[in-house]
Design a protein around this motif. Sequence first.
Motif, mmCIF file in Angstrom:
data_model
loop_
_atom_site.group_PDB
_atom_site.id
_atom_site.type_symbol
_atom_site.label_atom_id
_atom_site.label_comp_id
_atom_site.label_asym_id
_atom_site.label_seq_id
_atom_site.Cartn_x
_atom_site.Cartn_y
_atom_site.Cartn_z
ATOM 1 N N ASN A 197 40.738 41.146 54.029
ATOM 2 C CA ASN A 197 40.577 40.673 53.031
ATOM 3 C C ASN A 197 38.913 40.608 53.432
ATOM 4 O O ASN A 197 37.922 40.832 52.626
ATOM 5 C CB ASN A 197 40.905 39.250 52.290
ATOM 6 N N TRP A 198 38.497 40.045 54.122
ATOM 7 C CA TRP A 198 37.288 39.887 55.479
ATOM 8 C C TRP A 198 36.686 41.044 54.875
ATOM 9 O O TRP A 198 34.972 41.482 54.576
ATOM 10 C CB TRP A 198 37.123 38.997 56.020
ATOM 11 N N LEU A 199 37.234 41.773 55.550
ATOM 12 C CA LEU A 199 36.119 43.687 55.889
ATOM 13 C C LEU A 199 36.866 44.110 54.466
ATOM 14 O O LEU A 199 35.345 45.002 54.081
ATOM 15 C CB LEU A 199 37.620 44.513 57.045
ATOM 16 N N LEU A 200 37.338 44.341 53.117
ATOM 17 C CA LEU A 200 36.912 44.729 52.143
ATOM 18 C C LEU A 200 36.008 43.859 51.245
ATOM 19 O O LEU A 200 35.281 44.596 50.549
ATOM 20 C CB LEU A 200 38.585 44.367 51.482
ATOM 21 N N VAL A 201 35.815 42.623 51.781
ATOM 22 C CA VAL A 201 34.613 41.346 50.757
ATOM 23 C C VAL A 201 33.421 41.909 51.491
ATOM 24 O O VAL A 201 32.702 42.928 50.325
ATOM 25 C CB VAL A 201 35.088 40.307 50.826
ATOM 26 N N LYS A 202 33.251 42.841 52.659
ATOM 27 C CA LYS A 202 32.288 42.626 53.827
ATOM 28 C C LYS A 202 31.659 44.265 52.356
ATOM 29 O O LYS A 202 30.626 44.454 52.367
ATOM 30 C CB LYS A 202 32.698 43.306 54.884
ATOM 31 N N GLY A 203 32.867 45.160 52.737
ATOM 32 C CA GLY A 203 32.613 46.678 52.664
ATOM 33 C C GLY A 203 32.593 46.512 50.522
ATOM 34 O O GLY A 203 31.952 47.579 50.059
ATOM 35 N N GLY A 204 32.446 45.257 49.501
ATOM 36 C CA GLY A 204 32.158 45.750 48.909
ATOM 37 C C GLY A 204 32.290 45.209 48.092
ATOM 38 O O GLY A 204 31.960 45.204 46.568
ATOM 39 N N LEU A 205 33.785 45.184 48.105
ATOM 40 C CA LEU A 205 35.359 44.650 47.423
ATOM 41 C C LEU A 205 34.900 43.739 46.702
ATOM 42 O O LEU A 205 36.232 43.137 47.674
ATOM 43 C CB LEU A 205 36.639 45.263 47.487
ATOM 44 N N THR A 206 34.190 42.237 46.072
ATOM 45 C CA THR A 206 34.490 41.019 46.031
ATOM 46 C C THR A 206 35.510 40.699 45.473
ATOM 47 O O THR A 206 36.224 39.289 45.629
ATOM 48 C CB THR A 206 33.952 40.656 45.189
ATOM 49 N N GLY A 207 36.318 41.906 44.417
ATOM 50 C CA GLY A 207 37.669 41.564 44.202
ATOM 51 C C GLY A 207 38.630 40.693 45.034
ATOM 52 O O GLY A 207 39.740 40.022 44.708
ATOM 53 N N PHE A 208 38.659 40.779 46.367
ATOM 54 C CA PHE A 208 39.569 40.839 47.850
ATOM 55 C C PHE A 208 39.664 39.399 48.058
ATOM 56 O O PHE A 208 40.273 38.874 49.055
ATOM 57 C CB PHE A 208 39.919 41.953 48.889
ATOM 58 N N GLU A 209 38.434 38.816 47.325
ATOM 59 C CA GLU A 209 38.077 36.674 48.192
ATOM 60 C C GLU A 209 39.368 36.670 47.845
ATOM 61 O O GLU A 209 39.569 36.312 46.848
ATOM 62 C CB GLU A 209 36.875 36.561 46.849
ATOM 63 N N GLY A 210 40.208 36.263 48.849
ATOM 64 C CA GLY A 210 41.073 35.032 48.972
ATOM 65 C C GLY A 210 42.381 35.905 48.165
ATOM 66 O O GLY A 210 43.253 35.417 47.457
ATOM 67 N N PHE A 211 42.756 36.822 48.275
ATOM 68 C CA PHE A 211 43.131 37.889 47.151
ATOM 69 C C PHE A 211 45.001 37.935 48.128
ATOM 70 O O PHE A 211 44.913 38.061 49.512
ATOM 71 C CB PHE A 211 43.007 39.389 47.572
ATOM 72 N N SER A 212 45.430 37.819 47.648
ATOM 73 C CA SER A 212 47.785 37.128 47.996
ATOM 74 C C SER A 212 47.354 38.540 48.177
ATOM 75 O O SER A 212 48.515 39.479 46.653
ATOM 76 C CB SER A 212 47.529 35.710 47.350
ATOM 77 N N TRP A 213 48.144 39.063 49.033
ATOM 78 C CA TRP A 213 48.630 40.761 48.792
ATOM 79 C C TRP A 213 50.284 40.849 48.007
ATOM 80 O O TRP A 213 50.537 41.649 48.331
ATOM 81 C CB TRP A 213 48.490 41.257 49.993
ATOM 82 N N PHE A 214 50.752 39.305 49.220
ATOM 83 C CA PHE A 214 52.621 39.248 49.007
ATOM 84 C C PHE A 214 53.131 38.844 47.513
ATOM 85 O O PHE A 214 54.061 38.361 47.630
ATOM 86 C CB PHE A 214 53.220 38.990 50.183
ATOM 87 N N ASN A 215 51.810 38.594 46.903
ATOM 88 C CA ASN A 215 52.378 37.946 45.894
ATOM 89 C C ASN A 215 52.878 39.252 44.992
ATOM 90 O O ASN A 215 52.948 38.566 43.709
ATOM 91 C CB ASN A 215 51.202 37.444 44.811
#
Lengths: 324, 275
Positions: A166-184
């Motif tokens: 998630n940290w990498l994705l947010v760094k890459g500009g995809l702010t939607g992944f901030e605290g994103f739960s993959w397993f929900n």
Amino acid sequence: MTTRLPQETHRRDAMRAAVRLAPLRRRIGRRRFDDKILPWLLLGPALVVTLGLILFPVIRTGWLSFTDAGLSSLVTGEFEFVGLQNYSGVLSDGHLRGVFVTTVVFGLACVAGTMVVGLGVALLLDQTFRGRRLLGILVLLPWAVPQVAAGVTWRWMFNDQYGVVNWLLVKGGLTGFEGFSWFNDRITAFVAIGIVVVWQSFPFVAISLLAGFRTIEEDLIDAARVDGAGWFQRLRYITLPMLKPLVLVLIIISTIWDFKIFDQIYVMTKGGPARSTEVLSIAVWREAFTKLDFGPASALAILMFFVLAAVTLIYVRLFREEVS
Amino acid sequence: MNRRSAARALLYPTAALVGLFSVGPFLWMVLTAIKPQHEISTKEPVFWPSEVVLERFASLFGGDFSRYLFNSFLVAAATVVIGVTIAALAGYALARFDLPMKRYLLLVMLSVQMFPLVVLIIPMFMVMRSLDLLDTYFALIISYLAFTTPLATWILRGFFISIPRELEEAAMVDGATRMGAIVRVIMPLAGPGIAATSILVFISAWNEFIFALTFINDETLRTLPVALNSLLGRATADWGTIMAGSVLFTLPIVIFFLLVHRRMTEGMISGAVKG
């Protein structure tokens, strides 16, 4: 002693011959043992394993799938023949029917992912650049990591709050992944599991394809180059068609692996949320060992076996037709 | 040539990306295991820990983990000794003798790779239960033989075929029995193959999860993968400890693996092609 009785000579010769023949006869006896009995002695233990630990359980599962074996039969050792009841039960269960589709879709997606990444890495390793040898060893690492350890590690990397993904994705500009739960969510959970599966199986495909590239004669590639074929055309029209048998084998091996996936899913989601990431192997296990319904579980296992066999057969057919 | 040089410029970044994808998760596992506690659960990941903490390994060894490590090792070693012995004898017989049904036997052995383990596990569970073998090492060793012996036989058969027949025939002309020739001439020659196969069997037994999860209830008999999985089940996961456990579980295999990967690839491909 100039003359000798003929009879005596004869007897002596016979005795000599007998003495000479004794070891030969022993050797013939030994030979018979070596050729007729020894092979079976050598093979015996392996036969016991094959018959007792493979054929017996498979046939037994087939038989159990027609019975009502369950918790009570564990105690009493008794169960009754119920015909096709388990099969109709399994096939009329909406959730389990969905699990078949899930298994095939997820399995094929993993195979496709593995083949694409594997081919890409193989093509990369086929180039000449500094550090190629090192990279060739590094890419093997994911294959070596035990499946349970890989599942556990990636689950930590996919952690919603502190995960590095998630940290990498947010760094890459995809702010939607901030605290994103993959397993929900079912889809993102499968994406995460699929990434682990591809991560573990692409090295085998890459290394095998690379070995395949090396078997193609340079002359052929050079001739194509002289005729003006670009890199992609050479790949599309020469390399891959020539490696078709190898590619088929790799696809089949990957399919066999990816349709059986159990460890990673069990460790990462346990089939959840709400059984939505169950594939056949997980469903069989749950029917058998949390619900203790051995009959239906066996029916499901047998059906799973046939699905796998059917998919493999379809591949072989498709490829054979295309070749001819 | 412009396109070509552009492609070459992309080569190194791509290679770096592939390398990172391959090794990154493993490095992250190790890094998490040796970080100080307060640097694990952070918003910004800490890539360079302020100090190396090895206490997690010490406390794992001090706790039940040394027992799990022992269980895993014992089960895997026993599977290797029994399985590879059986496979070496059978592999030789299948390489050298013309036996009726040989084709079918080889086919069954190869197709085991195709069976989902859950197809075997239900009847095995019932038999183990009725023989009172659940919650014993035997349950694991016996079930591991089911999926390791056939592949090991197949691979070793390949090694024996590659050893010239003339060698044992020469020994037999010199008066050795067939068995004597096998033990004194063939097995030493097949040494490297047997070693590689043993490592392969060890790896698959060490990694096995489903049977270990199903046949063992007694916590003291657990193997590493099951113990690792149960660490996840706690309400608040202690990722430092979990990653330290993963390192202990993974490291021996990675080392073994790098020793035999070449033979493993060959064995799997040739096995698949010949089948």
